[in-house]
Scaffold this motif. Structure first.
Motif, PDB file in Angstrom:
ATOM      1  N   ALA A 316       0.518  19.566  40.034  1.00 40.39           N
ATOM      2  CA  ALA A 316      -0.109  20.856  40.322  1.00 40.39           C
ATOM      3  C   ALA A 316      -0.745  21.417  39.059  1.00 40.39           C
ATOM      4  CB  ALA A 316       0.943  21.828  40.846  1.00 40.39           C
ATOM      5  N   PRO A 317      -1.856  22.160  39.193  1.00 40.59           N
ATOM      6  CA  PRO A 317      -2.505  22.755  38.022  1.00 40.59           C
ATOM      7  C   PRO A 317      -1.553  23.669  37.259  1.00 40.59           C
ATOM      8  CG  PRO A 317      -3.928  22.908  39.943  1.00 40.59           C
ATOM      9  CD  PRO A 317      -2.587  22.451  40.437  1.00 40.59           C
ATOM     10  N   GLU A 318      -1.652  23.634  35.955  1.00 39.50           N
ATOM     11  CA  GLU A 318      -0.784  24.433  35.086  1.00 39.50           C
ATOM     12  C   GLU A 318      -1.640  25.392  34.267  1.00 39.50           C
ATOM     13  OE1 GLU A 318       2.529  23.615  31.533  1.00 39.50           O
ATOM     14  OE2 GLU A 318       1.390  21.963  32.420  1.00 39.50           O
ATOM     15  N   ALA A 319      -1.159  26.611  34.103  1.00 41.10           N
ATOM     16  CA  ALA A 319      -1.854  27.607  33.283  1.00 41.10           C
ATOM     17  C   ALA A 319      -1.039  27.851  32.018  1.00 41.10           C
ATOM     18  CB  ALA A 319      -2.034  28.910  34.059  1.00 41.10           C
ATOM     19  N   VAL A 320      -1.587  27.466  30.885  1.00 40.31           N
ATOM     20  CA  VAL A 320      -0.883  27.580  29.607  1.00 40.31           C
ATOM     21  C   VAL A 320      -1.517  28.676  28.761  1.00 40.31           C
ATOM     22  CG1 VAL A 320      -0.357  26.403  27.439  1.00 40.31           C
ATOM     23  CG2 VAL A 320      -0.186  25.159  29.605  1.00 40.31           C
ATOM     24  N   VAL A 321      -0.681  29.601  28.298  1.00 45.92           N
ATOM     25  CA  VAL A 321      -1.132  30.664  27.406  1.00 45.92           C
ATOM     26  C   VAL A 321      -0.391  30.503  26.085  1.00 45.92           C
ATOM     27  CG1 VAL A 321      -1.327  33.142  27.038  1.00 45.92           C
ATOM     28  CG2 VAL A 321      -1.535  32.217  29.358  1.00 45.92           C
ATOM     29  N   LEU A 322      -1.130  30.269  25.005  1.00 43.60           N
ATOM     30  CA  LEU A 322      -0.528  29.995  23.703  1.00 43.60           C
ATOM     31  C   LEU A 322      -0.476  31.259  22.851  1.00 43.60           C
ATOM     32  CD1 LEU A 322      -2.268  26.586  22.951  1.00 43.60           C
ATOM     33  CD2 LEU A 322       0.059  26.967  23.755  1.00 43.60           C
ATOM     34  N   PRO A 323       0.574  31.429  22.070  1.00 40.15           N
ATOM     35  CA  PRO A 323       0.719  32.644  21.257  1.00 40.15           C
ATOM     36  C   PRO A 323      -0.297  32.721  20.126  1.00 40.15           C
ATOM     37  CG  PRO A 323       2.440  31.057  20.719  1.00 40.15           C
ATOM     38  CD  PRO A 323       1.724  30.511  21.915  1.00 40.15           C
ATOM     39  N   VAL A 324      -0.556  33.930  19.672  1.00 39.31           N
ATOM     40  CA  VAL A 324      -1.454  34.181  18.540  1.00 39.31           C
ATOM     41  C   VAL A 324      -0.664  34.902  17.454  1.00 39.31           C
ATOM     42  CG1 VAL A 324      -3.514  34.299  19.984  1.00 39.31           C
ATOM     43  CG2 VAL A 324      -2.203  36.381  19.533  1.00 39.31           C
TER      44      VAL A 324
END
Length: 335
Positions: A316-324
């Motif tokens: 399944a598609p994955e949504a990754v949000v990386l820290p800044v």
């Protein structure tokens, strides 16, 4: 010419095991894999791409769709760095890269047609335009896709935490004593522009600074120094100019600093400026730019790993949000 049989003989493993390593099968231990790859490197082995394609039914090629609707161009240091990281990660897993356009041999085509013509196994999409039907067709096709700086339920996505980045920047300026904080926005067309403005507005609300529409000036979707210069000029023409500015990109910030200096102002003595991205130039200019750093290397590698996993296994598609993170340099000063 070295063959897999030569490597098998040198390492003591069967030709089948050696072949599995070069074709990225998952049922080979890391110890065995490393021993075979080290031997292959020492012996100068180069896998036959045609034979590998026949065996695995894959082209071992990933398409790069750089949708340049914004006019930013691939020379933009942020995307250049991300694609370099993506390239290294993909090549380490045996994949070649190919740019995809809506043109084949001088004839107009769709992105999907080009991908099928070149038999790519998957596509990474950069600067996706939500209004581009060609991008939508590609994502809807079922071909494995990963999109950078975008939202989608049909494809994997990788982006930085743009909202929190802007929030951190405004909070830092607030802690320095600033209460008149403006924002040079990247506009509503781009995903990053929208989310960075949202983070600014959230911070203004939570810190009870009082939202001023004239303190939000669109720097344009190009995120260029010229756009930053023009936006800063408008802010400086206000009856009550800001004492600090958050720019939605480092190039916008650099343009803003130049506009302030051309008005006889000093940064940070008269005006504090924060950028976003942490491009190489941010640490080289005078004053060195305080900015929000995106982890360029991690964005590219994570996108490559995600895309290759979706190529090799149905997922399944994955949504990754990386820290800044906030990088404090010399362009901001306490009031």
């Amino acid at each position: 010419m070295t063959t897999i049989y030569d490597i098998a003989k040198a390492t003591g493993y069967s030709p089948t095991t050696v072949s599995k390593v070069f074709n990225h099968y998952s049922d080979v231990s890391e110890k065995t894999k490393n021993k075979i790859l080290d031997a292959a490197k020492e012996m100068g082995y180069l896998p036959n791409s045609h034979a590998r394609t026949l065996m695995t039914k894959k082209s071992w090629t990933i398409g790069i769709l750089f949708n340049e609707f914004s006019g930013m161009g691939i020379r933009h240091p942020f995307f250049n760095g991300v694609l370099d990281s993506f390239k290294r990660a993909a090549e380490a897993q045996g994949y070649d890269l190919m740019f995809i356009s809506d043109n084949i041999g001088g004839k107009s085509s769709s992105y999907l047609e080009h991908c099928r013509f070149r038999s790519v196994d998957g596509v990474v999409i950069v600067l996706a335009d939500a209004l581009d039907p060609g991008v939508e067709e590609l994502v809807d096709s079922g071909l494995p896709c990963v999109i950078l700086d975008y939202e989608s339920r049909k494809a994997g996505t990788v982006c930085s935490d743009n909202v929190n980045g802007s929030f951190l920047a405004v909070q830092y300026l607030y802690e320095l004593g600033h209460r008149h904080i403006a924002h040079i926005s990247g506009g509503e067309v781009t995903f990053a522009g929208r989310h960075r403005r949202l983070g600014y507005e959230m911070a203004v609300s939570r810190l009870k600074l009082g939202k001023r529409e004239d303190y939000i000036v669109t720097g344009g979707v190009h995120f260029s120094t010229r756009d930053g210069y023009a936006a800063m000029s408008l802010l400086l023409d206000l009856d009550q100019p800001p004492t600090a500015v958050l720019a939605a990109g480092d190039n916008l910030a650099l343009g803003a600093i130049k506009a302030a200096q051309d008005r006889g102002l000093k940064v940070p003595e008269d005006l504090s400026v924060i950028g976003f991205d942490d491009i190489e130039a941010a640490g080289l200019v005078t004053p060195a730019l305080t900015t929000i750093r995106q982890d360029i290397s991690s964005i590219g590698k994570r996108a490559a790993d995600m895309l290759i996993q979706s190529i090799e296994t149905v997922r399944a598609p994955e949504a990754v949000v990386l820290p800044v993170e906030l990088v404090v340099r010399d362009s901001c000063k306490p009031l």
